[in-house]
Every structure is written in C-alpha cells, then in structure tokens.
Motif scaffolding. Structure first.
Motif, PDB file in Angstrom:
ATOM      1  N   THR A 355       0.813  -1.214   0.000  1.00 10.92           N
ATOM      2  CA  THR A 355       0.000   0.000   0.000  1.00 10.92           C
ATOM      3  C   THR A 355       0.847   1.265   0.000  1.00 10.92           C
ATOM      4  N   GLU A 356       2.092   1.184   0.507  1.00  9.96           N
ATOM      5  CA  GLU A 356       2.946   2.360   0.557  1.00  9.96           C
ATOM      6  C   GLU A 356       3.619   2.597  -0.796  1.00  9.96           C
ATOM      7  N   LEU A 357       3.982   3.855  -1.043  1.00  9.35           N
ATOM      8  CA  LEU A 357       4.648   4.208  -2.284  1.00  9.35           C
ATOM      9  C   LEU A 357       6.162   4.068  -2.190  1.00  9.35           C
ATOM     10  N   ASP A 358       6.713   4.163  -0.986  1.00  6.20           N
ATOM     11  CA  ASP A 358       8.157   4.040  -0.789  1.00  6.20           C
ATOM     12  C   ASP A 358       8.440   2.796   0.042  1.00  6.20           C
ATOM     13  N   VAL A 359       9.334   1.934  -0.486  1.00  5.34           N
ATOM     14  CA  VAL A 359       9.596   0.639   0.135  1.00  5.34           C
ATOM     15  C   VAL A 359      11.077   0.556   0.493  1.00  5.34           C
ATOM     16  N   PRO A 360      11.412   0.175   1.751  1.00  4.34           N
ATOM     17  CA  PRO A 360      12.827   0.031   2.124  1.00  4.34           C
ATOM     18  C   PRO A 360      13.535  -0.969   1.217  1.00  4.34           C
ATOM     19  N   ARG A 361      14.769  -0.670   0.894  1.00  2.00           N
ATOM     20  CA  ARG A 361      15.530  -1.511  -0.026  1.00  2.00           C
ATOM     21  C   ARG A 361      15.685  -2.931   0.498  1.00  2.00           C
ATOM     22  N   GLU A 362      15.838  -3.070   1.803  1.00  2.00           N
ATOM     23  CA  GLU A 362      16.036  -4.405   2.376  1.00  2.00           C
ATOM     24  C   GLU A 362      14.804  -5.294   2.173  1.00  2.00           C
ATOM     25  N   ARG A 363      13.649  -4.663   2.080  1.00  2.00           N
ATOM     26  CA  ARG A 363      12.430  -5.445   1.864  1.00  2.00           C
ATOM     27  C   ARG A 363      12.354  -5.991   0.437  1.00  2.00           C
ATOM     28  N   LEU A 364      13.089  -5.358  -0.470  1.00  2.00           N
ATOM     29  CA  LEU A 364      13.085  -5.802  -1.852  1.00  2.00           C
ATOM     30  C   LEU A 364      14.097  -6.913  -2.127  1.00  2.00           C
ATOM     31  N   THR A 365      15.029  -7.156  -1.200  1.00  2.00           N
ATOM     32  CA  THR A 365      16.069  -8.157  -1.435  1.00  2.00           C
ATOM     33  C   THR A 365      15.454  -9.533  -1.664  1.00  2.00           C
ATOM     34  N   ASP A 366      15.733 -10.090  -2.822  1.00  2.00           N
ATOM     35  CA  ASP A 366      15.207 -11.411  -3.230  1.00  2.00           C
ATOM     36  C   ASP A 366      13.683 -11.471  -3.197  1.00  2.00           C
ATOM     37  N   ALA A 367      13.030 -10.342  -3.286  1.00  2.00           N
ATOM     38  CA  ALA A 367      11.567 -10.328  -3.236  1.00  2.00           C
ATOM     39  C   ALA A 367      10.980 -10.441  -4.644  1.00  2.00           C
ATOM     40  N   LEU A 368       9.778 -11.001  -4.715  1.00  2.00           N
ATOM     41  CA  LEU A 368       9.047 -11.138  -5.972  1.00  2.00           C
ATOM     42  C   LEU A 368       8.033 -10.000  -6.057  1.00  2.00           C
ATOM     43  N   LEU A 369       8.196  -9.134  -7.055  1.00  2.00           N
ATOM     44  CA  LEU A 369       7.284  -8.016  -7.262  1.00  2.00           C
ATOM     45  C   LEU A 369       6.290  -8.394  -8.353  1.00  2.00           C
ATOM     46  N   GLN A 370       5.008  -8.243  -8.038  1.00  2.00           N
ATOM     47  CA  GLN A 370       3.953  -8.597  -8.980  1.00  2.00           C
ATOM     48  C   GLN A 370       3.068  -7.392  -9.225  1.00  2.00           C
ATOM     49  N   ALA A 371       2.806  -7.104 -10.520  1.00  2.00           N
ATOM     50  CA  ALA A 371       1.888  -6.027 -10.899  1.00  2.00           C
ATOM     51  C   ALA A 371       0.743  -6.642 -11.680  1.00  2.00           C
ATOM     52  N   GLY A 372      -0.480  -6.513 -11.164  1.00  2.00           N
ATOM     53  CA  GLY A 372      -1.617  -7.159 -11.798  1.00  2.00           C
ATOM     54  C   GLY A 372      -1.512  -8.671 -11.676  1.00  2.00           C
ATOM     55  N   LYS A 373      -2.083  -9.364 -12.635  1.00  2.00           N
ATOM     56  CA  LYS A 373      -2.097 -10.828 -12.569  1.00  2.00           C
ATOM     57  C   LYS A 373      -0.898 -11.474 -13.233  1.00  2.00           C
ATOM     58  N   ARG A 374      -0.269 -10.798 -14.201  1.00  2.00           N
ATOM     59  CA  ARG A 374       0.655 -11.522 -15.080  1.00  2.00           C
ATOM     60  C   ARG A 374       2.064 -10.944 -15.155  1.00  2.00           C
ATOM     61  N   GLN A 375       2.349  -9.844 -14.475  1.00  2.00           N
ATOM     62  CA  GLN A 375       3.674  -9.239 -14.605  1.00  2.00           C
ATOM     63  C   GLN A 375       4.469  -9.436 -13.314  1.00  2.00           C
ATOM     64  N   PHE A 376       5.676  -9.995 -13.463  1.00  2.00           N
ATOM     65  CA  PHE A 376       6.496 -10.321 -12.301  1.00  2.00           C
ATOM     66  C   PHE A 376       7.949  -9.964 -12.581  1.00  2.00           C
ATOM     67  N   VAL A 377       8.668  -9.539 -11.542  1.00  2.00           N
ATOM     68  CA  VAL A 377      10.128  -9.508 -11.557  1.00  2.00           C
ATOM     69  C   VAL A 377      10.598  -9.905 -10.157  1.00  2.00           C
ATOM     70  N   ARG A 378      11.808 -10.455 -10.083  1.00  2.00           N
ATOM     71  CA  ARG A 378      12.424 -10.763  -8.795  1.00  2.00           C
ATOM     72  C   ARG A 378      13.694  -9.948  -8.666  1.00  2.00           C
ATOM     73  N   PHE A 379      13.855  -9.288  -7.509  1.00  2.00           N
ATOM     74  CA  PHE A 379      15.039  -8.468  -7.277  1.00  2.00           C
ATOM     75  C   PHE A 379      16.164  -9.355  -6.755  1.00  2.00           C
ATOM     76  N   ARG A 380      17.388  -9.051  -7.198  1.00  2.00           N
ATOM     77  CA  ARG A 380      18.559  -9.779  -6.726  1.00  2.00           C
ATOM     78  C   ARG A 380      19.568  -8.777  -6.204  1.00  2.00           C
TER      79      ARG A 380
END
Length: 382
Positions: A355-380
């Motif tokens: 829900t937040e617009l700004d996300v701590p970088r540590e929370r993104l480490t190895d996290a799977l980001l999903q937009a809508g139903k079909r778009q995904f990226v994983r941060f490394r």
C-alpha cells in the motif's frame, strides 16, 4: 474434383450469384480461389483465418488457393468499414509485414496448393493510360453506393481519390490472377462484387463472391489490429491462451462455429473455453505448446502463483525505493497508472499487497514483485 458444396460454403454469409459456384464446380478443372490481405500489421489474426479456412476446404477438394498479399494496395488503404482515412504505413513497414504473411497463413492453408502473389507485381506496372481505362469500369455514382463512402460524403468528411481507386485496384487483382472465386469478410462484399464488374469489362468470366462473418475480438468489438483486440497467429502460446480465456461465455458459440468449425459442447463454459484455447494454441504452436500454455494459465491466472521463469533485476540503488518508479521502469506503465494499481491492491511483494509508495531496499532483497495478474520480476542483490 469439386467438393461437397456444404463444406466449401460452411459459415458463408453470401455466395453470389446464386447457383454460380455449383456451375463452376461442374467445369471439371481446379478453380482458382483468391483471398487478398493487406499488410496493415505484422500479424494475421484468427479472424483472418476464417476465410483462409474456406480456402483450405477448396484446396482439400482439389482446387488452387491464390493468396494475394496487398503490398501495393496497403499504400493506399482500404476504406471498407472506415469513417476516416487510414494512416499509411512506411514502405519499410509494409515490406517487412508482407514477408511474414505466407508463413503465418500456412498454419491454415495447404502451402503445396497455394500460389503466393504480391499485387505490386501488376499494379506497380500499370501506366496512367491503363489506370484511366480501369477507372472507366465503375462510375462515381456506383462507388458512392458504398455505405462508408455514402456516410462520409453526406457528412462532408474527406474522401481521397486514392480511396475511390481502392475497390478498382482490388478488382484488378482478380483480373491479374484470373480468379474463379474470391473470399472475404462481409465488410468486403462491395469490393468483391466490384471485382465481378471489372473482370467482365476486361473480357473475363466474373468470379464467384463468398463472404464469411467478421469475428469479434475478446472485448466484443470487431477483431482488428488497430483495436488491439485480436488473437494473432504468431502470438506466443501463453498470450494466445490467455486472450482466448478472456472471451465471454456468450461468445463461445461464435468461436466454436467460426474458428473450430464444430458445435460447442454442452455443460461447463469454462471447459469449453479451455478446449478453444487449446485448439488456438495447438494450431499455431503444436500440442506440447498448448499443454504448457494451459499449465502457465492455471498457475499464474487461476492459482495466482508466479510463473516458472521470472525475470531477475538488480536491486534499485535508492533507499527507500519509490514503487511507482520501479513499476514504470520494469513493467512499462506510467507512474500515475502505477499509483492507481497500488491503491487498488494490485501490486504485491512476495504475495502480500503493498500500500505504501516508498519501500525500504532491504524489503526488496530477493523479493518477488507482482503487478496485476501476469507481470512479475524478482530483485537480486547486486
């Protein structure tokens, strides 16, 4: 030689003149069955495949298909069904599209019984005197009988002379290849009938006109490259499957009749839709691709899991990371669209809504980001 008339004319709206196809079939020779297509986009879609399926029926009965790629007429633009002039593509775009069309059409037609022709072969050689001769075959009054021209003329909207020439040029294609039958959608009826008039003016026996219904896209409007609501024959399997599954239940009988040429099954519409999606993918890419596409659809759309292969991207340097900027960078959406998607709960990190617009970088480490139903990226980690 010949073929059962019911199979040749399956799904036909018009077969004109009445009785003429039967007469031509009795000639005892292979008929030349024409289908013309302009190269307005890089892809043939399943709507184009409907008249191509009729060409295949003629070919299976021993006749010859003639696929006319309108590399020349595309430079003018077919006004059929249009309320405005169509933007003209560059020569490079037209030539690039034209080269791919036969390969796509081979998914439906019999390549061994097909002549591939480009109408630049003959239209590009017409001198001005021959063009004038061609224009004498149809009157202006007859041209203005066309519904789209009549409406634009009444509204005082622009109609270029080149557009008035288009039906005559398409008709001249039939002269050049000596067509016995021309196939097209119902929006092409005027052009196809004009072909009969021009062939007679050139001393040839006029063609039979066979039209098929226009297929609706998954949004319910006429399937069209310009509307982007089409299922392309070269779309990747997952896209084809997903687009087919977007059809409403009430559109299934139409797709079964026109695309699959069979009766829709009774019972669960979801199962009927899955069978349709499998058919569309298997025709273009094979049975194994259809199986994988269905697995992908089940995993990503129905079960809302991540796909097997998720692109990996480097962690952003900024901390905290501005989520709308990340969505714009990796998913190609505008930041305003990204904010709306976040507000609607459509963006998830490791499966949990963000829900937040700004996300701590540590929370993104190895996290799977999903937009809508079909778009995904994983941060490394970098």
């Amino acid at each position: 030689m010949g073929g059962a008339i019911d199979e040749l004319t399956r799904n036909a709206v018009d077969v004109l003149p009445s009785g003429e196809l039967e007469r031509k079939l009795e000639l005892g020779r292979p008929l030349r069955v024409k289908f013309g297509i302009d190269v307005t986009s890089p892809e043939i879609h399943v709507g184009h495949a409907i008249p191509l399926q009729r060409m295949r029926a003629f070919q299976d009965a021993g006749h010859v298909g003639v696929l006319v790629v309108g590399d020349y007429t595309t430079r003018i633009g077919d006004p059929s069904g249009r309320s405005t002039e169509r933007p003209i593509l560059s020569d490079e775009e037209i030539d690039r599209n034209a080269k791919t069309y036969f390969e796509q059409a081979k998914q439906v037609i019999d390549a061994e019984r097909t002549e591939l022709r480009f109408n630049g072969e003959w239209l590009g050689k017409l001198d001005f005197a021959e063009v004038v001769r061609l224009t004498r075959t149809i009157t202006v009054a007859r041209l203005l009988e066309r519904d789209d021209f009549a409406k634009r003329f009444a509204a005082k909207a622009p109609i270029s002379v080149s557009e008035l020439l288009y039906p005559m040029m398409q008709a001249y294609d039939s002269v050049a290849i000596e067509a016995d039958v021309e196939l097209g959608g119902t929006d092409q009826l005027y052009n196809l009938l004009a072909g009969r008039d021009v062939m007679q003016a050139y001393g040839l026996e006029p063609q039979v006109v066979l039209t098929t219904p226009l297929l609706r896209g998954y949004d319910g409007r006429k399937m069209s490259a310009s509307l982007g609501n089409y299922i392309g024959l070269t779309d990747p399997p997952e896209q084809q499957f997903g687009k087919a599954m977007r059809l409403s239940d009430e559109m299934l009988p139409e797709y079964y009749a026109l695309v699959m040429e069979r009766e829709p099954p009774q019972g669960d519409p979801l199962e009927a839709k899955l069978a349709l999606a499998r058919f569309v993918v298997a025709r273009s890419h094979g049975e194994e691709a259809a199986r994988r596409a269905e697995e992908h659809f089940t995993r990503v759309v129905r079960e809302r899991q991540a796909p097997e292969n998720v692109p990996e991207v480097d962690l952003p340097a900024e901390d905290p990371a501005h989520l709308p900027t990340l969505l714009s960078r990796y998913f190609g959406m505008t930041t305003s669209h990204a904010r709306r998607l976040i507000a609607q709960g459509g963006v998830r990190l490791d499966g949990e809504p963000v829900t937040e617009l700004d996300v701590p970088r540590e929370r993104l480490t190895d996290a799977l980001l999903q937009a809508g139903k079909r778009q995904f990226v994983r941060f490394r980690a970098a």
